[in-house]
Motif scaffolding. Structure first.
Motif, short mmCIF file in Angstrom:
data_model
loop_
_atom_site.label_atom_id
_atom_site.label_comp_id
_atom_site.label_asym_id
_atom_site.label_seq_id
_atom_site.Cartn_x
_atom_site.Cartn_y
_atom_site.Cartn_z
N GLU A 29 0.85 -1.19 0.00
CA GLU A 29 0.00 0.00 0.00
C GLU A 29 0.89 1.24 0.00
OE1 GLU A 29 -3.33 0.30 -0.16
OE2 GLU A 29 -3.79 -1.83 0.00
N ARG A 46 -7.60 3.76 5.29
CA ARG A 46 -7.49 4.07 3.86
C ARG A 46 -8.28 5.31 3.53
NH1 ARG A 46 -7.98 -0.24 -1.01
NH2 ARG A 46 -6.91 1.07 -2.51
N ASN A 54 -7.21 6.40 -1.87
CA ASN A 54 -6.58 5.09 -1.94
C ASN A 54 -5.18 5.02 -1.35
OD1 ASN A 54 -8.87 3.92 -3.03
ND2 ASN A 54 -8.24 4.41 -5.12
N LYS A 55 -4.76 6.04 -0.63
CA LYS A 55 -3.50 5.97 0.10
C LYS A 55 -3.86 5.73 1.57
CE LYS A 55 -1.13 8.82 -3.21
NZ LYS A 55 -0.37 10.03 -3.49
#
Length: 127
Positions: A29, A46, A54-55
C-alpha cells in the motif's frame, strides 16, 4: 548465486499473537506523504475521499476522509515525512494488541469491531 556464507538475524517483536489459525495476507500500500515515521504494527486507515484517495495513513477515529476505519497493519517501519512510500502491510491475521499503534488517542477497543470485519483479530499476550 546466493552467498551461502552470509548470515542474517531476525528480531522477534511479538506483533503476531496466537497460533495463526487465521491466515496472514499481505500486500503493498502507499503511505501518504506527511505521515512522518510510521512504525511496524501501526494500524492504518485508507483515504477514500479528497485528493489523496486510496493511500493509507495512521487510523484516527476523528478523521472524516475514510481513514477513521482500520484497513491494514504496517509490516515494516517507513518514513513518509516528505514523500509517499509504498510498503508491505498485513490485511489479515492475529495480532498482539499491545504491539499495535493507533493515531491520536485511539485504542484497540475503539477499532475492534471494524478490525474483526477486516479479519484482523487482536489478542492479549500474557507475559
Amino acid at each position: 548465486m546466493p552467498d551461502l556464507n552470509s548470515s542474517e538475524s531476525v528480531t522477534r517483536d511479538n506483533l503476531f499473537a496466537g497460533t495463526q489459525t487465521m491466515p496472514v495476507v499481505s500486500g503493498a500500500e502507499t503511505v501518504v506523504s506527511g505521515s512522518g515515521v510510521v512504525v511496524r504494527g501501526s494500524v492504518m486507515g485508507r483515504i477514500t475521499t479528497g485528493g489523496k484517495i486510496n493511500k493509507i495513513k495512521l487510523v484516527d477515529a476523528t478523521s472524516v476522509d475514510g481513514s477513521e476505519a482500520a484497513y491494514c497493519i504496517m509490516a515494516e517501519t517507513v518514513d513518509a515525512t516528505s514523500a509517499d512510500v509504498v510498503e508491505q502491510v498485513y490485511y489479515t491475521g492475529e495480532f498482539n494488541t499491545s504491539a499495535l499503534t493507533f493515531g491520536s488517542t485511539d485504542t484497540y477497543s475503539m477499532h475492534r469491531t471494524n478490525m474483526r470485519k477486516m479479519c484482523m483479530f487482536g489478542k492479549t499476550i500474557k507475559a
